[in-house]
Design a protein around this motif. Structure first.
Motif, PDB file in Angstrom:
ATOM      1  N   ARG A  32       0.809  -1.218   0.000  1.00  0.00           N
ATOM      2  CA  ARG A  32       0.000   0.000   0.000  1.00  0.00           C
ATOM      3  C   ARG A  32       0.848   1.277   0.000  1.00  0.00           C
ATOM      4  N   THR A  33       2.050   1.202   0.571  1.00  0.00           N
ATOM      5  CA  THR A  33       2.883   2.405   0.713  1.00  0.00           C
ATOM      6  C   THR A  33       4.317   2.107   0.309  1.00  0.00           C
ATOM      7  N   ALA A  34       4.929   3.059  -0.359  1.00  0.00           N
ATOM      8  CA  ALA A  34       6.342   2.935  -0.718  1.00  0.00           C
ATOM      9  C   ALA A  34       6.989   4.315  -0.645  1.00  0.00           C
ATOM     10  N   TYR A  35       8.252   4.335  -0.228  1.00  0.00           N
ATOM     11  CA  TYR A  35       9.016   5.582  -0.170  1.00  0.00           C
ATOM     12  C   TYR A  35      10.018   5.577  -1.312  1.00  0.00           C
ATOM     13  N   VAL A  36      10.006   6.654  -2.063  1.00  0.00           N
ATOM     14  CA  VAL A  36      10.864   6.769  -3.239  1.00  0.00           C
ATOM     15  C   VAL A  36      11.791   7.969  -3.045  1.00  0.00           C
ATOM     16  N   GLU A  37      13.086   7.729  -3.156  1.00  0.00           N
ATOM     17  CA  GLU A  37      14.057   8.800  -2.985  1.00  0.00           C
ATOM     18  C   GLU A  37      14.575   9.251  -4.343  1.00  0.00           C
ATOM     19  N   ALA A  38      14.431  10.556  -4.603  1.00  0.00           N
ATOM     20  CA  ALA A  38      14.978  11.111  -5.844  1.00  0.00           C
ATOM     21  C   ALA A  38      16.490  11.235  -5.715  1.00  0.00           C
ATOM     22  N   SER A  39      17.166  11.265  -6.839  1.00  0.00           N
ATOM     23  CA  SER A  39      18.630  11.327  -6.831  1.00  0.00           C
ATOM     24  C   SER A  39      19.137  12.603  -6.174  1.00  0.00           C
ATOM     25  N   SER A  40      18.345  13.684  -6.265  1.00  0.00           N
ATOM     26  CA  SER A  40      18.693  14.945  -5.612  1.00  0.00           C
ATOM     27  C   SER A  40      17.426  15.777  -5.471  1.00  0.00           C
ATOM     28  N   GLY A  41      17.532  16.850  -4.700  1.00  0.00           N
ATOM     29  CA  GLY A  41      16.374  17.718  -4.504  1.00  0.00           C
ATOM     30  C   GLY A  41      15.884  18.337  -5.796  1.00  0.00           C
ATOM     31  N   ASP A  42      16.798  18.561  -6.743  1.00  0.00           N
ATOM     32  CA  ASP A  42      16.426  19.181  -8.016  1.00  0.00           C
ATOM     33  C   ASP A  42      15.665  18.218  -8.931  1.00  0.00           C
ATOM     34  N   LEU A  43      15.770  16.907  -8.639  1.00  0.00           N
ATOM     35  CA  LEU A  43      15.161  15.913  -9.526  1.00  0.00           C
ATOM     36  C   LEU A  43      13.863  15.328  -8.952  1.00  0.00           C
ATOM     37  N   VAL A  44      13.336  15.955  -7.900  1.00  0.00           N
ATOM     38  CA  VAL A  44      12.113  15.437  -7.278  1.00  0.00           C
ATOM     39  C   VAL A  44      10.961  15.435  -8.273  1.00  0.00           C
ATOM     40  N   SER A  45      10.790  16.539  -8.978  1.00  0.00           N
ATOM     41  CA  SER A  45       9.695  16.629  -9.950  1.00  0.00           C
ATOM     42  C   SER A  45       9.835  15.577 -11.048  1.00  0.00           C
ATOM     43  N   ARG A  46      11.069  15.373 -11.489  1.00  0.00           N
ATOM     44  CA  ARG A  46      11.306  14.374 -12.539  1.00  0.00           C
ATOM     45  C   ARG A  46      10.995  12.977 -12.011  1.00  0.00           C
ATOM     46  N   ALA A  47      11.407  12.699 -10.776  1.00  0.00           N
ATOM     47  CA  ALA A  47      11.129  11.392 -10.174  1.00  0.00           C
ATOM     48  C   ALA A  47       9.632  11.189  -9.996  1.00  0.00           C
ATOM     49  N   GLN A  48       8.927  12.242  -9.587  1.00  0.00           N
ATOM     50  CA  GLN A  48       7.482  12.139  -9.385  1.00  0.00           C
ATOM     51  C   GLN A  48       6.778  11.864 -10.704  1.00  0.00           C
ATOM     52  N   LEU A  49       7.214  12.519 -11.768  1.00  0.00           N
ATOM     53  CA  LEU A  49       6.622  12.277 -13.088  1.00  0.00           C
ATOM     54  C   LEU A  49       6.864  10.842 -13.544  1.00  0.00           C
ATOM     55  N   ALA A  50       8.059  10.322 -13.224  1.00  0.00           N
ATOM     56  CA  ALA A  50       8.377   8.949 -13.612  1.00  0.00           C
ATOM     57  C   ALA A  50       7.480   7.952 -12.872  1.00  0.00           C
TER      58      ALA A  50
END
Length: 391
Positions: A212-230
């Motif tokens: 039901r829940t997962a934590y996803v860490e982006a490679s850096s703070g600047d790539l959060v939006s890119r990770a979220q889109l992915a």
């Protein structure tokens, strides 16, 4: 007539009826003290939320799956295929369930968290002793557990719990590590009072379904939006829909919780402010009684030359002084309560705001002016001949 003389006359009247004055002030005292205390609690809660997330940084995403049925669920392997996608560095799927934990003759309920070896790094936790979960523990579905500091204290006191066995839902798990005191994570679950086990082991023992829940860490703070889109693109591809899940980053979680806290605080402050209005009505009532009691005095003063504005100011200053003194006492009581509250309720922080105290005090004085204006105006309009006839 000078303001100082009006002040002295007002003080003389107040001292002549101390009990009545204190009772009149009570509504203002309670109102101001309540406003200051509630705002300090609300601001303390907001700061506690910020502290809760500050160690996590701003590059963590929380993925929640809310749909029912296989069409809107993912298993562990399906989640982990996202790891390595551009912008994503690591993923920690989790399962959480409250369960009875037994050791020797002691039984206590704690949250059991099934996860993988990435979870500790994503939650910025640290080991106090032993080791954390390893990939081999997941591959072989080992019955091993890492316990929080509160769990270790409850079952083992100051003794070393490493290699001891605890009973989790009828299965024996060997303790391989103890976490340092950390506090709550992004889901609000306290790691200190949790038992962490390999996710595949928990899924089998607890007979749980998908994640039901997962934590996803982006490679850096600047790539959060890119990770979220992915992640959104992956989930849309899997579910063929944009419903059944939500994705929050740390900044959104902080904002959402602070907004909820602020809304609740504002509602409570609005209720507390009603006490100030009630106090103002009490002041108006007492001032009307005072005008009635001092009608002859007003007539005598007018007959020897006192002007209407002198009478008006006399009673207005008296009402404002009563309200202002109530506001000052309320300010001191509110500050005292705000400072004492963390000792009364250790889990609740407070944060005093001088601006709020100052504005609450000014508002209390304004209440005296507003609600004292009618009685003062009534007194100033009395005709000397009628006032002198009053018995």
């Amino acid at each position: 007539m000078r303001i100082w003389e009006l002040f002295q006359m007002a003080m003389s009247t107040i001292r002549s009826n101390p009990l009545r004055t204190i009772l009149t002030m009570l509504g203002v005292i309670i109102g101001v003290a309540s406003v200051i205390t509630l705002v300090s609690i609300g601001q303390g809660t907001s700061k506690a939320i910020e502290k809760q997330y500050e160690g996590l940084g701003t590059n963590l995403l929380t993925v929640n799956l809310m749909g029912n049925g296989r069409a809107t669920q993912l298993n562990y392997d399906e989640f982990m295929t996202l790891e390595g996608t551009a912008g994503i560095s690591s993923i920690a799927p989790t399962m959480t369930q409250n369960s009875s934990i037994k050791f020797d003759r002691t039984t206590e309920s704690y949250n059991v968290i099934g996860t993988n070896d990435r979870y500790l790094d994503l939650q910025k936790g640290k080991m106090a002793s032993g080791r954390f979960l390893a990939q081999a523990d997941l591959d072989f579905r080992n019955h091993v557990a890492v316990i929080g500091s509160d769990v270790a204290t409850k079952f083992f006191g100051k003794e070393d719990p490493i290699d001891e066995e605890i009973n989790v839902k009828g299965y024996m798990y060997t303790i391989i590590g103890v976490l340092q005191t950390k506090g709550s994570n992004t889901s609000g679950t306290s790691l200190d009072s949790s038992v962490l086990v390999p996710l595949p082991t928990m899924s089998r023992d607890f007979k749980l379904g998908n994640i039901r829940t997962a934590y996803v860490e982006a490679s850096s703070g600047d790539l959060v939006s890119r990770a979220q889109l992915a992640v959104e693109a992956y989930l849309f591809q899997k579910f063929k829909s944009t419903t059944g899940y939500n994705i929050l980053n740390s900044s959104e979680l902080i904002s959402a919780r602070q907004t909820a806290s602020s809304t609740l605080t504002n509602q409570l402050v609005a209720v507390a402010a009603i006490s100030l209005l009630v106090g103002g009505i009490g002041i108006m009532n007492i001032m009307l009684v005072t005008v009635s009691e001092r009608t002859r005095e007003i007539g005598i003063r007018k007959s020897i030359g006192a002007k209407r504005r002198n009478i008006l100011l006399q009673f207005l200053v008296e009402a404002t002084l009563i309200s202002g003194m109530g506001g000052l006492i309320g300010l001191l009581v509110g500050v005292a309560l705000s400072l004492a509250w963390p000792y009364i309720n250790p889990s609740q922080e407070t944060s005093l705001s001088l601006n709020v105290g100052f504005y609450a005090f000014l508002f209390s004085a304004l209440v005296g002016v507003i609600f004292g204006l009618y009685p003062a105006n009534k007194a100033s309009k009395l005709k000397p001949i009628d006032a002198l006839r009053y018995d």
